[in-house]
Motif scaffolding. Structure first.
Motif, PDB file in Angstrom:
ATOM      1  N   ALA A   1      -3.440  -7.367  -1.547  1.00  0.00           N
ATOM      2  CA  ALA A   1      -3.209  -6.446  -0.333  1.00  0.00           C
ATOM      3  C   ALA A   1      -3.036  -7.444   0.770  1.00  0.00           C
ATOM      4  O   ALA A   1      -3.095  -8.452   1.007  1.00  0.00           O
ATOM      5  CB  ALA A   1      -4.795  -6.014   0.067  1.00  0.00           C
ATOM      6  N   THR A   2      -2.226  -6.668   1.770  1.00  0.00           N
ATOM      7  CA  THR A   2      -1.646  -7.327   2.887  1.00  0.00           C
ATOM      8  C   THR A   2      -2.470  -7.465   4.087  1.00  0.00           C
ATOM      9  O   THR A   2      -3.284  -6.422   4.456  1.00  0.00           O
ATOM     10  CB  THR A   2      -0.402  -6.514   3.386  1.00  0.00           C
ATOM     11  OG1 THR A   2       0.655  -6.673   2.322  1.00  0.00           O
ATOM     12  CG2 THR A   2       0.524  -7.231   4.527  1.00  0.00           C
TER      13      THR A   2
ATOM     14  N   ASP B   1      -7.060  -1.516   1.075  1.00  0.00           N
ATOM     15  CA  ASP B   1      -5.609  -1.538   0.798  1.00  0.00           C
ATOM     16  C   ASP B   1      -5.050  -2.385   1.713  1.00  0.00           C
ATOM     17  O   ASP B   1      -3.658  -2.811   1.619  1.00  0.00           O
ATOM     18  CB  ASP B   1      -4.836  -0.339   0.711  1.00  0.00           C
ATOM     19  CG  ASP B   1      -5.760   0.551  -0.481  1.00  0.00           C
ATOM     20  OD1 ASP B   1      -5.537   0.265  -1.689  1.00  0.00           O
ATOM     21  OD2 ASP B   1      -6.452   1.523   0.072  1.00  0.00           O
ATOM     22  N   GLY B   2      -5.418  -2.799   2.900  1.00  0.00           N
ATOM     23  CA  GLY B   2      -4.804  -3.591   3.722  1.00  0.00           C
ATOM     24  C   GLY B   2      -5.498  -3.901   5.226  1.00  0.00           C
ATOM     25  O   GLY B   2      -6.606  -3.204   5.400  1.00  0.00           O
ATOM     26  N   ALA B   3      -5.325  -4.898   6.092  1.00  0.00           N
ATOM     27  CA  ALA B   3      -5.812  -5.064   7.316  1.00  0.00           C
ATOM     28  C   ALA B   3      -5.079  -5.538   8.075  1.00  0.00           C
ATOM     29  O   ALA B   3      -4.145  -6.366   8.000  1.00  0.00           O
ATOM     30  CB  ALA B   3      -7.044  -6.272   6.818  1.00  0.00           C
TER      31      ALA B   3
ATOM     32  N   ALA C   1       1.039  -1.207  -0.098  1.00  0.00           N
ATOM     33  CA  ALA C   1      -0.145   0.027   0.023  1.00  0.00           C
ATOM     34  C   ALA C   1       0.838   1.146   0.129  1.00  0.00           C
ATOM     35  O   ALA C   1       1.145   1.853   0.989  1.00  0.00           O
ATOM     36  CB  ALA C   1      -0.902   0.017   1.409  1.00  0.00           C
ATOM     37  N   THR C   2       1.346   1.704  -1.079  1.00  0.00           N
ATOM     38  CA  THR C   2       2.025   2.881  -1.272  1.00  0.00           C
ATOM     39  C   THR C   2       1.358   4.159  -1.357  1.00  0.00           C
ATOM     40  O   THR C   2       0.436   3.966  -2.240  1.00  0.00           O
ATOM     41  CB  THR C   2       3.194   2.737  -2.389  1.00  0.00           C
ATOM     42  OG1 THR C   2       2.301   2.520  -3.576  1.00  0.00           O
ATOM     43  CG2 THR C   2       3.872   1.523  -2.349  1.00  0.00           C
ATOM     44  N   GLY C   3       1.765   5.054  -0.748  1.00  0.00           N
ATOM     45  CA  GLY C   3       0.831   6.441  -0.907  1.00  0.00           C
ATOM     46  C   GLY C   3      -0.333   6.313  -0.097  1.00  0.00           C
ATOM     47  O   GLY C   3      -0.656   5.594   0.743  1.00  0.00           O
ATOM     48  N   VAL C   4      -1.480   6.823  -0.873  1.00  0.00           N
ATOM     49  CA  VAL C   4      -2.894   6.913  -0.135  1.00  0.00           C
ATOM     50  C   VAL C   4      -3.322   5.562   0.008  1.00  0.00           C
ATOM     51  O   VAL C   4      -3.257   4.963  -0.850  1.00  0.00           O
ATOM     52  CB  VAL C   4      -3.957   7.977  -1.061  1.00  0.00           C
ATOM     53  CG1 VAL C   4      -5.101   7.922  -0.311  1.00  0.00           C
ATOM     54  CG2 VAL C   4      -3.088   9.459  -0.959  1.00  0.00           C
TER      55      VAL C   4
END
Length: 229
Positions: free
Chosen positions: A144-145, A113-115, A44-47
């Motif tokens: 996504a991670t 984007d992630g959790a 998740a790079t950036g916003v």
């Protein structure tokens, strides 16, 4: 940091002391939060928009919000009292944090984007655990991670490892008998799974590249990537 079972945090005294007691009981908690943030940032790079499952207390929310001003968060927890703590903890970042009372199936569909799911899954039996992980997977973008951390000692010696963690957390007075009793009680009451079973559960829920990144007495932490639906 509760999910389907908020009962450990129904006691007002337990809730009130959570922010102080948890860093004492979880080895390297501040560094753990930093590791979690770094792992999420790899995909998740950036916003980005992160899903925090078991957000009560707000400790990881605060740490991630401080570290990443370009992220926003949706936190979900079934305990209103714990969410009140989270609300206070993230007050400076309130414009980037949405808190939902309930379980993960009541969170928005995302995609996120992630959790994270920290200190949660050891309260759930295998069926609930799998359902929770599947609900998280459905809300994540492919690739996504996810980062999970909870109790997962070797099952053939679970009480001993829980005892060691209990001894670590008792900063007031080292009492081996007390730690032994606490370890035995936790091993009996929590629906613990062996580390290998935890990894298999993540794969069964649709996650790939499952890897251990954290181990501290009875606690284990894994990072994985969401597979395609």
């Amino acid at each position: 940091m509760t999910q389907h079972n908020p009962s450990p945090f129904a006691n007002p005294a337990a809730v009130a002391s959570y922010a102080v007691e948890t860093p004492r009981k979880v080895p390297g908690l501040a560094d753990l939060h930093r590791m979690v943030t770094l792992l999420l940032a790899e995909s998740a790079t950036g916003v980005a928009h992160m899903l925090v499952v078991g957000a009560g207390g707000g400790l990881e929310l605060k740490a991630m919000a401080e570290a990443r001003p370009d992220w926003r968060f949706t936190g979900v927890d079934p305990s209103p009292a714990m969410l009140n703590l989270a609300r206070e903890a993230v007050l400076p970042f309130a414009d980037r944090v949405d808190l939902v009372t309930g379980t993960v199936d009541q969170a928005s569909a995302g995609p996120f984007d992630g959790a994270t799911c920290l200190l949660v899954l050891h309260f759930l039996d295998r069926t609930e655990r799998l359902r929770t992980l599947q609900d998280i997977r459905r809300r994540l973008k492919p690739g996504a991670t996810i980062v999970v951390v909870h109790h997962s000692p070797p099952v053939d010696d679970a009480a001993r490892w829980m005892e060691r963690l209990a001894a670590f957390g008792d900063r007031a007075d080292f009492d081996q008998a007390k730690a032994r009793a606490s370890g035995r009680m936790l091993a009996e009451r929590l629906p613990l799974l062996a580390p290998a079973d935890e990894e298999e559960l993540l794969r069964e829920a649709g996650f790939l590249d499952v890897a251990l990144f954290y181990a501290a007495f009875s606690l284990r932490g894994w990072v994985a990537a969401a597979g395609a639906l």
